[in-house]
Design a protein around this motif. Structure first.
Motif, PDB file in Angstrom:
ATOM      1  N   GLY A 209     -44.422   1.825 -19.006  1.00 41.90           N
ATOM      2  CA  GLY A 209     -44.655   1.287 -20.335  1.00 41.90           C
ATOM      3  C   GLY A 209     -43.905   1.999 -21.424  1.00 41.90           C
ATOM      4  O   GLY A 209     -43.085   2.887 -21.193  1.00 41.90           O
ATOM      5  N   ILE A 210     -44.216   1.593 -22.654  1.00 40.21           N
ATOM      6  CA  ILE A 210     -43.566   2.138 -23.843  1.00 40.21           C
ATOM      7  C   ILE A 210     -44.613   2.588 -24.845  1.00 40.21           C
ATOM      8  O   ILE A 210     -45.782   2.199 -24.776  1.00 40.21           O
ATOM      9  CB  ILE A 210     -42.616   1.109 -24.496  1.00 40.21           C
ATOM     10  CG1 ILE A 210     -43.407  -0.083 -25.064  1.00 40.21           C
ATOM     11  CG2 ILE A 210     -41.546   0.645 -23.525  1.00 40.21           C
ATOM     12  CD1 ILE A 210     -42.577  -1.025 -25.920  1.00 40.21           C
ATOM     13  N   PHE A 249     -46.333  -8.174 -25.760  1.00 43.88           N
ATOM     14  CA  PHE A 249     -46.828  -8.227 -24.390  1.00 43.88           C
ATOM     15  C   PHE A 249     -45.911  -9.092 -23.515  1.00 43.88           C
ATOM     16  O   PHE A 249     -45.604  -8.736 -22.376  1.00 43.88           O
ATOM     17  CB  PHE A 249     -48.252  -8.787 -24.339  1.00 43.88           C
ATOM     18  CG  PHE A 249     -49.281  -7.969 -25.071  1.00 43.88           C
ATOM     19  CD1 PHE A 249     -49.104  -6.603 -25.281  1.00 43.88           C
ATOM     20  CD2 PHE A 249     -50.440  -8.569 -25.560  1.00 43.88           C
ATOM     21  CE1 PHE A 249     -50.054  -5.849 -25.957  1.00 43.88           C
ATOM     22  CE2 PHE A 249     -51.396  -7.828 -26.229  1.00 43.88           C
ATOM     23  CZ  PHE A 249     -51.210  -6.468 -26.429  1.00 43.88           C
ATOM     24  N   GLU A 250     -45.511 -10.231 -24.052  1.00 40.55           N
ATOM     25  CA  GLU A 250     -44.615 -11.099 -23.277  1.00 40.55           C
ATOM     26  C   GLU A 250     -43.303 -10.389 -22.963  1.00 40.55           C
ATOM     27  O   GLU A 250     -42.796 -10.443 -21.834  1.00 40.55           O
ATOM     28  CB  GLU A 250     -44.337 -12.399 -24.037  1.00 40.55           C
ATOM     29  CG  GLU A 250     -43.413 -13.332 -23.269  1.00 40.55           C
ATOM     30  CD  GLU A 250     -42.920 -14.503 -24.096  1.00 40.55           C
ATOM     31  OE1 GLU A 250     -41.814 -15.007 -23.800  1.00 40.55           O
ATOM     32  OE2 GLU A 250     -43.620 -14.911 -25.056  1.00 40.55           O
ATOM     33  N   LEU A 251     -42.746  -9.724 -23.972  1.00 39.94           N
ATOM     34  CA  LEU A 251     -41.506  -8.975 -23.750  1.00 39.94           C
ATOM     35  C   LEU A 251     -41.687  -7.940 -22.647  1.00 39.94           C
ATOM     36  O   LEU A 251     -40.844  -7.816 -21.740  1.00 39.94           O
ATOM     37  CB  LEU A 251     -41.071  -8.295 -25.044  1.00 39.94           C
ATOM     38  CG  LEU A 251     -39.912  -7.297 -24.922  1.00 39.94           C
ATOM     39  CD1 LEU A 251     -38.612  -8.021 -24.575  1.00 39.94           C
ATOM     40  CD2 LEU A 251     -39.760  -6.492 -26.207  1.00 39.94           C
ATOM     41  N   LEU A 252     -42.772  -7.187 -22.701  1.00 32.54           N
ATOM     42  CA  LEU A 252     -43.011  -6.156 -21.699  1.00 32.54           C
ATOM     43  C   LEU A 252     -43.113  -6.758 -20.305  1.00 32.54           C
ATOM     44  O   LEU A 252     -42.526  -6.243 -19.341  1.00 32.54           O
ATOM     45  CB  LEU A 252     -44.277  -5.383 -22.036  1.00 32.54           C
ATOM     46  CG  LEU A 252     -44.220  -4.493 -23.286  1.00 32.54           C
ATOM     47  CD1 LEU A 252     -45.593  -3.897 -23.574  1.00 32.54           C
ATOM     48  CD2 LEU A 252     -43.193  -3.393 -23.125  1.00 32.54           C
ATOM     49  N   PRO A 262     -49.964   1.836 -28.142  1.00 32.75           N
ATOM     50  CA  PRO A 262     -49.655   1.043 -29.335  1.00 32.75           C
ATOM     51  C   PRO A 262     -49.264   1.904 -30.528  1.00 32.75           C
ATOM     52  O   PRO A 262     -49.413   3.128 -30.523  1.00 32.75           O
ATOM     53  CB  PRO A 262     -50.972   0.316 -29.601  1.00 32.75           C
ATOM     54  CG  PRO A 262     -52.010   1.266 -29.083  1.00 32.75           C
ATOM     55  CD  PRO A 262     -51.406   1.924 -27.872  1.00 32.75           C
ATOM     56  N   ALA A 263     -48.759   1.234 -31.552  1.00 32.68           N
ATOM     57  CA  ALA A 263     -48.451   1.907 -32.819  1.00 32.68           C
ATOM     58  C   ALA A 263     -49.709   2.596 -33.333  1.00 32.68           C
ATOM     59  O   ALA A 263     -50.806   2.049 -33.252  1.00 32.68           O
ATOM     60  CB  ALA A 263     -47.940   0.894 -33.831  1.00 32.68           C
ATOM     61  N   LEU A 478     -42.433   5.635 -22.302  1.00 32.98           N
ATOM     62  CA  LEU A 478     -41.198   5.871 -23.045  1.00 32.98           C
ATOM     63  C   LEU A 478     -41.472   5.729 -24.535  1.00 32.98           C
ATOM     64  O   LEU A 478     -41.894   4.665 -24.994  1.00 32.98           O
ATOM     65  CB  LEU A 478     -40.131   4.859 -22.624  1.00 32.98           C
ATOM     66  CG  LEU A 478     -38.750   5.000 -23.258  1.00 32.98           C
ATOM     67  CD1 LEU A 478     -38.061   6.275 -22.769  1.00 32.98           C
ATOM     68  CD2 LEU A 478     -37.882   3.784 -22.938  1.00 32.98           C
ATOM     69  N   ASN A 479     -41.209   6.790 -25.301  1.00 32.79           N
ATOM     70  CA  ASN A 479     -41.339   6.725 -26.755  1.00 32.79           C
ATOM     71  C   ASN A 479     -40.131   5.989 -27.306  1.00 32.79           C
ATOM     72  O   ASN A 479     -39.012   6.496 -27.276  1.00 32.79           O
ATOM     73  CB  ASN A 479     -41.422   8.137 -27.332  1.00 32.79           C
ATOM     74  CG  ASN A 479     -41.761   8.145 -28.812  1.00 32.79           C
ATOM     75  OD1 ASN A 479     -41.329   7.282 -29.563  1.00 32.79           O
ATOM     76  ND2 ASN A 479     -42.514   9.141 -29.243  1.00 32.79           N
TER      77      ASN A 479
END
Length: 1006
Positions: A209-210, A249-252, A262-263, A478-479
């Motif tokens: 994830g990011i 979410f779709e992009l991920l 999350p932010a 990943l930041n």
């Protein structure tokens, strides 16, 4: 042998007349899609007719939603949208049109439809059943009564099915970034899949994830425009609502990610929109919180809103406990990974006096909280949890703090892409496993970097493939800061985590070439040019983050370094422009934001800073051209805004409003500000007269006084230029310029016929304030061996003023190596060698030094491969040998200094096994060196830190001294002792080494 090298710069001739290509398969994956009918294919769209898609109503909501994306993607490609229908066993096949060739989608054990088809057709799903996120697709015969042929897409679990759908979509030609980066979809009238279909087993990394960290100003400003009416959430005015997150979410999922932090700085995921967590789970995204936000609560914001008392577990335990319990209860219905532990308020370390026993009690209490929140539905050891060993927390671990075996140990990088530690052998059997927290973006000391892409895919691969080798594969995060402009590197990180087995040092270029074909519909030849563009863009920006560039980082006087740097950027920008200018208008926005903007904006910043540096230099030298350079700098500074504005107006957003010029300390400046420029009075003549000259390799200027002319700074002798027969640059130059408003002509003469001058005369005026004159030896064979001396005379004539004359000596040293020598030759008092260009490369126990193309600051990096845990005694391991020939030593003393330039790798094999390397010369005893010094637990060595430390200069200069070195042939030896050392370049100082950022250019090889 010579290790394979890479092309240092792109060639515009790589653009071919034939330009457009077809859509590209999923990057790194076997192809299962074609656009022409053939034996062994199954139609998705053929003859303007789409195959209907069927899904069971009892399947996961996230799968049903992704199936909607699947049919929309088919329409994006073909213009024809397949029907998407719920099909139950009770309805049999009555809803399937006669003579149609249907597609069936579903999840094993969750879809009654798919289970029935598997049972009736005997479809082999043994390779995916029970596996995490695996899938298979295939044409089957008689899938349901009345249907002769069908295509079945089967997932082992919810995300397995979702990823299977998106795998097909990507191979159809729909980029994961179709919305986020405006990537158009290539149209095809016909669309087929192969009968054998696509398949994928369990991913390499379980959670991938990011982290949307450092999301101000760009992402937040953009989201406020795109997803709100100008007003954010009631408590925090955050724009990150469920509309924003569902797009993310779709992009991920399209990139086969499954995890998100999350932010958090101006937001609180679970508070800003009550639907955020619900939709994450519905889509199939596992939620977590960052390394400093325990128990699924956004800290510090949520504690500031709802907490009681101070963030102090000693004196306010009950309130913090209940705060965490509420967070666990809120997350309990959803798929989550809980962050454990406790840091100071606002991502700060806890007090240095923090007792490890206190932190262990925090973990114990958090375990109790999970047991309370989940009750009988799950035990604590069954709930995914991480403990992030970030900065000082790693120190707690080193000092003996431990967490339950089922908790994942999340190791971290040093904030600049160098992983601090990997699991050692004794840590690799923990049931919770290990993972890595990695950075593409940073807000923090010693300098934030947020503006532009600065991470090499090659570096990411080298570090994260080590994580695979060391079994740190439970969770990767990943930041990505604002997410953009790190699209490509983010996707590579996730792609590597999805299937690391597909990638090796020799095929990394295929990731970018495949990406370029998919995003911009390029043919392979043009995609390979994009590989060069991207490779050099990230190399130039990774050498030193642009936020750390200044007017003198790249030497203005030595090795023509600043000029060569700008030439590199010029070549790069021309290559990018050559593609951008011929792309269709529909594709240009995507290419602009993903490639052309970072190239052009970075190149402009480089020009600005070098121009400022030259302006400052010329001011100190009393050149009238100071003012022209000041004007150019101001124009380039304003041009920086033009690139930002073009991005925003082309793409209707605010994703490039990050400030990046004029840092005063670690934090971003509040506005862009240009470095100081100087001006000279344009109507005043310099004290020493109307003509100024400045020699290559010095800050001095003549005539007159200058602190760089000689030690006294006045009454200095004439200057001297030196050149030898193996200098990398075959000439030297002197700049002639105006010292005031008076125009003049000049001539250049010499008392030596072997010296060539170009040009030998010229005219200088306020409108043409400076000119360069080159000097080279016409024919070295005509010179005597050793030193040959010429005198040069500059004569200037200006109307109404006495003539001026300046003398310069030119020393040409003719040097001759042994006739049978083959290797690198001393020039200008140094030998400089790219590490890939070894004379010999020996192997030991199947390990050899292997080239990592494009890696590092100049050409590439070499590292022992494969990366096992094996270490070697000095001389027993794989060895690189470099033959070189010297004519001098330092002060002719027989002493030389070998500086090995290494990647700033940390001592990541554990405290008892620091990285080491051995440097040897001829038969002298090798010297074992430890590049990264030891540091206190949780700390970095002093040499690592600061804006000019190892990490920010992206290199460790490892100096080794040797004595008793006579002129002649020698062999330098680089010997492996520990794994994971990366060598980029070797510089041998024989008395002539000058200061520069990249080191001297590579020496001549004979």
């Amino acid at each position: 042998m010579v290790l394979q090298s890479t092309k240092p710069l792109i060639l515009l001739s790589a653009l071919f007349a034939s330009f457009w290509g077809s859509a590209y398969a999923a990057i790194g994956a076997p192809s299962c899609v074609t656009f022409q009918s053939a034996n062994g294919t199954f139609p998705i769209v053929s003859q303007k007719r789409a195959s209907p898609v069927f899904i069971s109503p009892d399947d996961w909501p996230g799968v049903q939603r992704a199936a909607g994306d699947f049919v929309a993607d088919v329409e994006r490609v073909t213009g024809i949208r397949p029907t998407l229908t719920n099909l139950t066993l009770s309805s049999n096949s009555s809803s399937i049109p006669k003579n149609s060739l249907p597609v069936f989608v579903g999840t094993l054990g969750k879809s009654a439809l798919i289970d029935s088809i598997v049972n009736s057709t005997g479809l082999d799903v043994s390779g995916v059943r029970g596996q995490w996120e695996a899938f298979v697709s295939k044409e089957v015969q008689n899938p349901v009564p009345g249907v002769d042929r069908g295509y079945v897409i089967v997932g082992a679990d919810k995300r397995g099915t979702i990823y299977a759908l998106y795998e097909h979509s990507e191979q159809f030609g729909v980029s994961p970034w179709y919305w986020w980066a405006d990537v158009p979809t290539t149209k095809h009238a016909e669309l087929f899949v192969t009968s054998d279909g696509c398949a994928h087993g369990t991913p390499t990394v379980k959670y991938r994830g990011i982290f949307l960290n450092d999301e101000q100003p760009a992402l937040q400003n953009w989201a406020m425009v795109k997803f709100t009416n100008g007003t954010g959430s009631p408590q925090l005015n955050s724009p990150f609502n469920h509309n924003f997150y569902t797009s993310l979410f779709e992009l991920l999922l399209r990139m086969r990610a499954n995890y998100l932090w999350p932010a958090m700085w101006g937001s609180a995921f679970g508070v800003d929109d009550p639907l955020n967590q619900f939709f994450a789970d519905r889509y199939g995204i596992v939620m977590g919180t960052s390394h400093q936000e325990p128990m699924m609560r956004s800290t510090p914001n949520e504690f500031s809103l709802f907490g009681k008392g101070a963030w102090d577990y000693v004196n306010n335990k009950d309130n913090i406990y209940n705060f965490w319990l509420d967070g666990a209860r809120r997350a309990q219905p959803f798929e989550s990974v809980f962050t454990l532990g406790m840091r100071g308020f606002g991502d700060l370390p806890l007090s240095e006096t923090t007792d490890i026993s206190l932190l262990e009690s925090v973990i114990d209490d958090q375990t109790a909280i999970l047991n309370t929140a989940y009750g009988s539905s799950a035990k604590a050891e069954e709930i995914p949890q991480i403990w992030t060993l970030y900065q000082e927390v790693e120190g707690y671990y080193d000092d003996g703090m431990r967490v339950p075996d089922y908790v994942t140990l999340l190791w971290a990088d040093d904030l600049l892409g160098n992983v601090r530690r990997y699991p050692v052998i004794s840590e690799r059997n923990r049931t919770g496993g290990a993972g890595v927290y990695y950075h593409l973006d940073l807000v923090g000391s010693a300098r934030s970097f947020k503006w532009i892409t600065t991470s090499q895919i090659e570096k990411i691969y080298e570090q994260m493939s080590l994580a695979v080798d060391r079994v740190a594969t439970r969770l990767w995060i990943l930041n990505v800061g604002d997410l953009k402009p790190y699209e490509r590197e983010t996707e590579f990180f996730l792609t590597l985590g999805w299937d690391a087995s597909r990638w090796n040092p020799d095929n990394l270029d295929t990731f970018v070439s495949g990406w370029a074909q998919r995003e911009f519909d390029l043919k392979p030849q043009q995609a390979n040019l994009v590989v060069d563009i991207v490779g050099n863009l990230t190399r130039f920006n990774a050498r030193r983050k642009p936020e750390l560039w200044n007017s003198t980082v790249y030497s203005l006087i030595n090795y023509r370094e600043a000029e060569r740097w700008l030439q590199e950027w010029d070549t790069l920008e021309k290559a990018s422009t050559s593609i951008y200018s011929i792309l269709p208008a529909s594709t240009q926005p995507a290419f602009f934001q993903l490639v052309h903007h970072p190239v052009s904006a970075s190149a402009n910043l480089a020009r600005l800073l070098v121009t400022v540096g030259r302006n400052n230099l010329r001011s100190s030298q009393a050149f009238l051209s100071t003012n022209d350079l000041a004007d150019q700098a101001e124009e380039l500074f304003e041009h920086d805004w033009d690139f930002e504005n073009q991005y925003h107006t082309m793409l209707d957003g605010n994703m490039m409003d990050q400030t990046h010029v004029g840092y005063y300390y670690w934090q971003q400046p509040m506005t862009n500000s240009m470095s100081a420029i100087n001006r000279v009075q344009k109507r005043k003549q310099a004290l020493a007269g109307f003509m100024r000259i400045s020699l290559e390799g010095t800050q001095g200027a003549w005539p007159g006084d200058n602190p760089f002319q000689c030690a006294l700074g006045y009454n200095c002798p004439p200057p001297t230029l030196t050149l030898d027969s193996f200098s990398v640059f075959p000439n030297r130059f002197i700049d002639v310029g105006a010292g005031g408003p008076a125009a003049f002509t000049f001539t250049v003469s010499s008392n030596a016929s072997w010296l060539q001058i170009s040009p030998a005369s010229g005219s200088i005026s306020p409108d043409n304030a400076e000119q360069r004159v080159f000097f080279n030896v016409k024919d070295w064979s005509a010179l005597n061996g050793g030193m040959n001396i010429a005198q040069i005379t500059f004569t200037g004539t200006s109307k109404g003023q006495p003539a001026m004359s300046v003398s310069v000596f030119f020393d040409a040293a003719k040097m001759t190596p042994a006739a049978d020598f083959h290797g690198f030759i001393e020039g200008d008092g140094v030998v400089s060698i790219e590490a890939a260009h070894a004379t010999r490369n020996s192997t030991a126990n199947g390990i050899a030094w292997t080239n990592l193309p494009r890696y590092g600051k100049t050409l590439s990096g070499v590292t022992p491969w494969p990366r096992t845990d094996e270490a070697f005694q000095v001389g027993a391991g794989p060895t690189l040998e470099y033959d070189f020939y010297n004519f001098h030593s330092i002060g002719e003393s027989g002493n030389i200094t070998v500086t090995t330039l290494l990647t700033p790798s940390n001592n990541a094999n554990g405290a008892d096994r620091p990285l080491t390397i051995a440097i040897g010369l001829d038969s002298q005893n090798p010297v074992v060196q430890q590049p990264m010094p030891d540091a206190a637990p949780g700390k970095q060595a002093a040499a690592w830190d600061g804006v000019d430390g190892f990490a920010h200069t992206a290199i460790i200069p490892l100096a080794t001294n040797f004595s008793g070195v006579s002129p002649g042939k020698h062999t330098l030896k680089i010997m492996m002792t520990e794994p994971a050392v990366v060598v980029q370049k070797i510089v041998i100082d024989l008395g002539g080494l000058r200061t520069s950022y990249l080191g001297p250019p590579e020496s001549l090889h004979v």
